[in-house]
Design an enzyme around this catalytic site. Structure first.
Site, PDB file in Angstrom:
ATOM      1  N   GLU A 162      -8.689  23.330  24.061  1.00  0.00           N
ATOM      2  CA  GLU A 162      -8.542  24.270  25.183  1.00  0.00           C
ATOM      3  C   GLU A 162      -9.129  23.691  26.465  1.00  0.00           C
ATOM      4  O   GLU A 162      -8.576  23.886  27.555  1.00  0.00           O
ATOM      5  CB  GLU A 162      -9.224  25.616  24.871  1.00  0.00           C
ATOM      6  CG  GLU A 162      -8.640  26.374  23.681  1.00  0.00           C
ATOM      7  CD  GLU A 162      -7.228  26.911  23.906  1.00  0.00           C
ATOM      8  OE1 GLU A 162      -6.676  26.731  25.002  1.00  0.00           O
ATOM      9  OE2 GLU A 162      -6.674  27.492  22.959  1.00  0.00           O
ATOM     10  N   ARG A 190      -6.498  23.028  29.528  1.00  0.00           N
ATOM     11  CA  ARG A 190      -6.652  23.940  30.670  1.00  0.00           C
ATOM     12  C   ARG A 190      -7.463  23.324  31.799  1.00  0.00           C
ATOM     13  O   ARG A 190      -7.067  23.362  32.958  1.00  0.00           O
ATOM     14  CB  ARG A 190      -7.328  25.244  30.227  1.00  0.00           C
ATOM     15  CG  ARG A 190      -6.553  25.979  29.154  1.00  0.00           C
ATOM     16  CD  ARG A 190      -7.126  27.369  28.900  1.00  0.00           C
ATOM     17  NE  ARG A 190      -6.660  27.892  27.624  1.00  0.00           N
ATOM     18  CZ  ARG A 190      -6.577  29.178  27.330  1.00  0.00           C
ATOM     19  NH1 ARG A 190      -6.940  30.093  28.205  1.00  0.00           N
ATOM     20  NH2 ARG A 190      -6.152  29.578  26.139  1.00  0.00           N
ATOM     21  N   ASP A 199       2.912  23.560  17.337  1.00  0.00           N
ATOM     22  CA  ASP A 199       3.680  23.614  18.598  1.00  0.00           C
ATOM     23  C   ASP A 199       3.508  22.446  19.568  1.00  0.00           C
ATOM     24  O   ASP A 199       4.399  21.611  19.744  1.00  0.00           O
ATOM     25  CB  ASP A 199       3.442  24.954  19.316  1.00  0.00           C
ATOM     26  CG  ASP A 199       1.960  25.367  19.453  1.00  0.00           C
ATOM     27  OD1 ASP A 199       1.082  24.574  19.115  1.00  0.00           O
ATOM     28  OD2 ASP A 199       1.699  26.495  19.931  1.00  0.00           O
ATOM     29  N   GLU A 213       5.628  31.323  27.093  1.00  0.00           N
ATOM     30  CA  GLU A 213       6.597  30.425  26.454  1.00  0.00           C
ATOM     31  C   GLU A 213       8.062  30.758  26.750  1.00  0.00           C
ATOM     32  O   GLU A 213       8.899  29.864  26.897  1.00  0.00           O
ATOM     33  CB  GLU A 213       6.363  30.383  24.938  1.00  0.00           C
ATOM     34  CG  GLU A 213       5.046  29.716  24.520  1.00  0.00           C
ATOM     35  CD  GLU A 213       3.822  30.607  24.664  1.00  0.00           C
ATOM     36  OE1 GLU A 213       3.997  31.834  24.841  1.00  0.00           O
ATOM     37  OE2 GLU A 213       2.675  30.099  24.615  1.00  0.00           O
TER      38      GLU A 213
HETATM   39  C1  DMJ Z   1      -1.301  28.089  26.193  1.00  0.00           C
HETATM   40  O1  DMJ Z   1      -2.689  27.996  26.339  1.00  0.00           O
HETATM   41  C2  DMJ Z   1      -0.729  26.753  25.881  1.00  0.00           C
HETATM   42  O2  DMJ Z   1       0.622  26.774  26.217  1.00  0.00           O
HETATM   43  C3  DMJ Z   1      -0.902  26.346  24.446  1.00  0.00           C
HETATM   44  O3  DMJ Z   1      -0.225  25.161  24.132  1.00  0.00           O
HETATM   45  C4  DMJ Z   1      -0.476  27.421  23.484  1.00  0.00           C
HETATM   46  N1  DMJ Z   1      -0.169  28.637  24.113  1.00  0.00           N
HETATM   47  C5  DMJ Z   1      -1.001  29.151  25.144  1.00  0.00           C
HETATM   48  C6  DMJ Z   1      -0.413  30.380  25.809  1.00  0.00           C
HETATM   49  O4  DMJ Z   1       0.335  31.169  24.972  1.00  0.00           O
END
Ligand code: DMJ
Length: 521
Positions: free
Chosen positions: A174, A178, A303, A425
């Protein structure tokens, strides 16, 4: 009690109730309303500077081009749209949502990590003093929206008030996607040296998590001590989507410092685990380099690992064949295991038991990008089918917001997790498909999303999630997610902007929607 004393006590009580969370001395903000000049800025166009090469390091941020368009939405809406041109009415609506969200955070929680608009409180990661997660995640969106005063204010705050030398345990994943991603993207867009300095300092601290026998990073690291550890809630095992969604950011650190250690260290983790990717999909969990727990698909646990296979290859100017081959293999497996029911397509549904997570809706955008870059037409078909399914997930509920997790069958969707937490998404996929196909429906669907958010999730001090998308009014969850500012509003902004707003041949987005400049040989 005398009347005077009673009035004093009442005054004190109500004053305390109204006390903003961001009123500490370290914050430059007051709870005064945003400067009216800033309110006008929201009408500005996306600046032309965005697609130009970065300024030489050390020069001040370039002045942004601010247009003088101030037409009321009703007038603008009557103007015909040029193909690929901007949709002013909806662009304005998204900018107002950005302005409203930013105003709440800026007024009450400036510098804090996460803002809770209903209770008007804030949370800091690791219970530290705050590393400004929301402001860093939002910074490039503010830039793209032309909010230059806010950009300057945030950069100054990051420069003067944020220190990563804090005894806090943070998620490596994270913090990388971010915060590091936000700093790097904003640095590349603005050329502000303070952002580079902070990115390099943070990157050096995060790098400690890779110091394991296998080279696979631990989930958590202490930013001050460098102590790193696995996630006890996952039995200490590393997670595919986490260990595999760091490589773009570390590559950019190498590019801007000239030091190869960031890139080589992050790549070593992929080399260590790639033996688990026999079918094209890789193992979900790792103890050292050994895969366990079955394979991970396009939802949680997998993902963004698959996302980075294609995007890292693009970021490095298509020079890394290992990444391209791994992407081709994963994409082919996903194509062949996708299943339809009730007219909806679940990518990799054969293996997920027809469970569709909102998280997996990003994959429509990924396959659209793959179509553009590889020319594989099956990828475009899959992308459009995923977009149709994700749109249907929104359309099926009474709020017109999608549930976080649904089961798909011949009779439609049944929600196994009915919340919507401002996730990006689906609008991410609409953005890519609008750019690629120019089909009006993608803009229309994006407009439905911002309308539903405005109707059901807008509160006095920002936007919050819904705990149940099938209840009107939906019960709220008191969290202004940082990805609402970083991703959801950015993709909506770009969906309604002219194509020139951000050139996809020049930039590739990290998984938190931070555009990173593609490296040219
Ligand atoms: C985001 O923090 C990023 O896109 C992450 O890869 C997974 N999804 C969250 C938001 O849904």
């Amino acid at each position: 009690m005398r009347l005077g004393a009673l009035l004093f006590v009442l005054w004190l009580f109500f004053s305390l109730l109204r006390m903003p969370v961001g009123s500490s001395n370290s914050s430059p903000r007051s709870d005064a309303p945003i400067d009216p000049h800033e309110a006008e800025e929201i009408h500005s166009a996306v600046p032309d500077e965005v697609n130009k090469p970065p300024p030489t390091q050390g020069t001040p941020a370039p002045p942004l081009v601010v247009s003088a368009e101030n037409e009321a939405p009703s007038t603008a809406a009557q103007q015909p749209l040029a193909a690929g041109g901007e949709d002013r009415e909806h662009l304005q609506q998204v900018k107002q949502a950005l302005y409203h969200s930013w105003k709440g955070y800026r007024t009450y929680a400036f510098g804090k990590d996460e803002y809770l608009p209903l209770s008007n409180t804030a949370k800091n990661w690791g219970n530290g003093e705050g590393i400004g997660v929301t402001m860093v995640d939002a910074l490039d969106t503010l830039y793209l929206a032309g909010m230059r005063e806010s950009v300057d204010e945030v950069v100054t705050y990051i420069d003067e008030h944020i220190s990563y030398d804090q005894d806090i345990k943070v998620s490596v994943f994270e913090t990388t996607i971010r915060v590091l991603g936000g700093l790097l993207s904003a640095y590349q867009l603005t050329g502000r040296d303070a952002l580079k300095r902070q990115a390099v300092d943070l990157g050096n601290r995060l790098l400690k998590a890779f110091d394991t026998p296998s080279g696979v990073p631990d989930n958590y690291v202490n930013l001050k001590t460098g102590h790193h550890e696995g996630a006890s809630w996952n039995g200490g095992a590393a997670i595919l989507s986490e260990l595999g969604s760091l490589q773009m950011e570390f590559r950019v650190l190498t590019d801007i410092t000239g030091d190869p250690k960031y890139d080589t260290t992050a790549l070593k983790a992929i080399e260590a685990i790639k033996g688990s990717c026999g079918s094209g999909l890789c193992a979900r969990n790792f103890r050292g380099a050994s895969g366990m727990g079955g394979t991970a698909g396009l939802g949680s646990f997998g993902d963004s690992f698959y996302e980075y296979l294609l995007k890292y290859w693009l970021l490095v100017g298509k020079t890394n064949t290992m990444y391209r081959e791994m992407w081709d293999k994963a994409a082919s497996h996903i194509l062949h295991t996708s299943r339809a029911a009730g007219g909806h397509l679940v990518p990799n549904g054969e293996e997920t038991g027809m469970t569709m997570e909102h998280l997996a809706c990003f994959s429509g955008g990924l396959f659209a990008l793959s179509y553009v870059e590889t020319g594989n037409e099956q990828h475009l078909k899959l992308a459009e089918d995923i977009a149709e399914t994700c749109h249907a997930m929104y359309d099926a509920t009474s709020t017109k917001l999608a549930a976080d997790v649904v089961h798909v069958s011949e009779s439609g969707f049944s929600a196994s997790d009915p919340k919507y937490i401002l996730r990006p998404e689906t609008v991410e996929t609409y953005f890519y498909l609008w750019r690629v196909t120019k089909k009006q429906k993608y803009r229309d669907w994006g407009a439905h999303v911002i309308e539903a958010c405005d109707r059901h999730l807008k509160v006095e001090r920002g936007y919050v999630g819904a705990n149940n998308v099938d209840q009107i009014p939906p019960p709220h969850n008191d969290m202004l997610e940082t990805f609402w500012l970083a991703e959801t509003l950015k993709y909506l902004l770009l969906l309604f902007s002219d194509d020139s707003a951000l050139d996809l041949k020049e930039f590739v987005f990290n998984t938190e929607a931070h555009p990173l400049r593609i490296r040219r040989a």
